[in-house]
Design a protein around this motif. Structure first.
Motif, PDB file in Angstrom:
ATOM      1  N   ASN A   9     -11.229   4.158   6.754  1.00 31.26           N
ATOM      2  CA  ASN A   9     -10.205   5.165   7.057  1.00 31.26           C
ATOM      3  C   ASN A   9      -8.967   4.533   7.694  1.00 31.26           C
ATOM      4  O   ASN A   9      -8.550   4.885   8.786  1.00 31.26           O
ATOM      5  N   GLU A  10      -8.382   3.579   6.957  1.00 34.79           N
ATOM      6  CA  GLU A  10      -7.232   2.829   7.464  1.00 34.79           C
ATOM      7  C   GLU A  10      -5.965   3.114   6.662  1.00 34.79           C
ATOM      8  O   GLU A  10      -5.132   2.241   6.474  1.00 34.79           O
ATOM      9  N   GLU A  11      -5.802   4.352   6.202  1.00 36.94           N
ATOM     10  CA  GLU A  11      -4.641   4.664   5.371  1.00 36.94           C
ATOM     11  C   GLU A  11      -3.318   4.511   6.112  1.00 36.94           C
ATOM     12  O   GLU A  11      -2.281   4.287   5.481  1.00 36.94           O
ATOM     13  N   PHE A  12      -3.326   4.587   7.435  1.00 39.15           N
ATOM     14  CA  PHE A  12      -2.076   4.503   8.188  1.00 39.15           C
ATOM     15  C   PHE A  12      -1.761   3.079   8.649  1.00 39.15           C
ATOM     16  O   PHE A  12      -0.597   2.697   8.716  1.00 39.15           O
ATOM     17  N   ARG A  13      -2.789   2.277   8.946  1.00 38.17           N
ATOM     18  CA  ARG A  13      -2.524   0.946   9.493  1.00 38.17           C
ATOM     19  C   ARG A  13      -2.613  -0.151   8.435  1.00 38.17           C
ATOM     20  O   ARG A  13      -1.859  -1.135   8.495  1.00 38.17           O
ATOM     21  N   LEU A  14      -3.522  -0.026   7.496  1.00 40.74           N
ATOM     22  CA  LEU A  14      -3.751  -1.106   6.536  1.00 40.74           C
ATOM     23  C   LEU A  14      -2.553  -1.413   5.645  1.00 40.74           C
ATOM     24  O   LEU A  14      -2.249  -2.594   5.419  1.00 40.74           O
ATOM     25  N   PRO A  15      -1.843  -0.424   5.081  1.00 48.20           N
ATOM     26  CA  PRO A  15      -0.726  -0.771   4.199  1.00 48.20           C
ATOM     27  C   PRO A  15       0.319  -1.661   4.854  1.00 48.20           C
ATOM     28  O   PRO A  15       0.812  -2.617   4.230  1.00 48.20           O
ATOM     29  N   GLN A  16       0.664  -1.379   6.095  1.00 42.40           N
ATOM     30  CA  GLN A  16       1.655  -2.208   6.786  1.00 42.40           C
ATOM     31  C   GLN A  16       1.146  -3.632   6.965  1.00 42.40           C
ATOM     32  O   GLN A  16       1.878  -4.604   6.760  1.00 42.40           O
ATOM     33  N   PHE A  17      -0.137  -3.757   7.338  1.00 40.82           N
ATOM     34  CA  PHE A  17      -0.693  -5.094   7.519  1.00 40.82           C
ATOM     35  C   PHE A  17      -0.795  -5.834   6.186  1.00 40.82           C
ATOM     36  O   PHE A  17      -0.479  -7.029   6.094  1.00 40.82           O
ATOM     37  N   LEU A  18      -1.213  -5.132   5.131  1.00 38.47           N
ATOM     38  CA  LEU A  18      -1.303  -5.771   3.821  1.00 38.47           C
ATOM     39  C   LEU A  18       0.060  -6.277   3.359  1.00 38.47           C
ATOM     40  O   LEU A  18       0.168  -7.366   2.791  1.00 38.47           O
ATOM     41  N   GLN A  19       1.092  -5.499   3.601  1.00 38.39           N
ATOM     42  CA  GLN A  19       2.427  -5.925   3.196  1.00 38.39           C
ATOM     43  C   GLN A  19       2.841  -7.197   3.917  1.00 38.39           C
ATOM     44  O   GLN A  19       3.366  -8.139   3.302  1.00 38.39           O
TER      45      GLN A  19
END
Length: 242
Positions: free
Chosen positions: A16-26
């Protein structure tokens, strides 16, 4: 790209990391693209019920060397990390937390220790040097100090921070070390490091830049109590193998 062409594999457990993971992946993908080394990224979805899968898969369009493992149900961080590490192909394989608390810059900063003969390199929020900065809440520092006291007294000697979510391994030791790891929750680091010491792997603990991320998945009281129990479970399990 052939699987054996990767220099480094980065495993990211996520629930349930829809808010934090995208920024880190980028930020991680930007870092990987700028490097002369070849990177594989593996995201392991530990039974998410939000848009973690959808948002992660969207990154494959711009970074094809990103793999996605979807677990059918939630098992725990330790289980997710293990699945990702065993599926990785890099010469060095590491895991990082999805919240971005540790910067991708720490990866190549610490690669040289493998050339010096170390098998495992682990980040520490306790060790300090001239360039490291740790931004942690006071009560978390206090709880961490208490927990580390129990760890060093009853289980693992010579390591000041067992729980930092940044750990690197030589590919050759992944399967011998990890295939018998039993703990599936947050206490898995304890078992991995204890087993590594029993197997005489060389471990280097290094200071890293680390910052507190909001919405932590760790319940400080509940999970700390569980990990205290894990200390004595591990001692019991491994005493039968020695």
């Amino acid at each position: 790209m052939p699987q054996d062409a990767f220099d480094i594999s980065v495993v990211i457990p996520a629930k349930n990391e829809e808010f934090r993971l995208p920024q880190f992946l980028q930020s991680l993908i930007t870092y990987c693209r700028a490097s002369a080394l070849r990177y594989e990224i593996i995201v392991v979805d530990d039974g998410s019920t939000d848009k973690t899968a959808e948002l992660t898969l969207a990154f494959q369009k711009t970074y094809p060397d990103l793999s996605f493992i979807k677990l059918g149900r939630n098992h725990g961080k330790g289980y997710a990390v293990k699945e990702g590490l065993l599926a990785a192909h890099g010469k060095v394989i590491l895991f990082m937390d999805a919240d971005g608390s540790t910067s991708p810059d720490e990866i190549e900063k610490n690669m040289g220790f493998f050339a010096e003969g170390y098998d495992i390199v682990i980040g520490s929020r306790v060790l300090q040097n001239d360039t490291s900065r740790v931004k942690a809440l006071f009560y978390r520092r206090l709880m961490g100090s208490i927990f580390n006291f129990f760890v060093s007294t009853f289980l693992i000697k010579g390591i000041k921070d067992t729980q930092c979510g940044f750990k690197m391994f030589r590919q050759e030791i992944i399967r011998p070390l990890w295939e018998n790891i039993r703990l599936e929750g947050f206490g898995f680091d304890l078992e991995v490091l204890y087993a590594a010491q029993l197997m005489d792997y060389k471990i280097k603990e290094v200071a890293v830049n680390w910052k507190h991320a909001d919405n932590s998945k760790v319940d400080l009281i509940r999970d700390s109590m569980r990990m205290l129990v894990n200390i004595f479970q591990i001692r019991s399990w491994y005493s039968k193998r020695i």
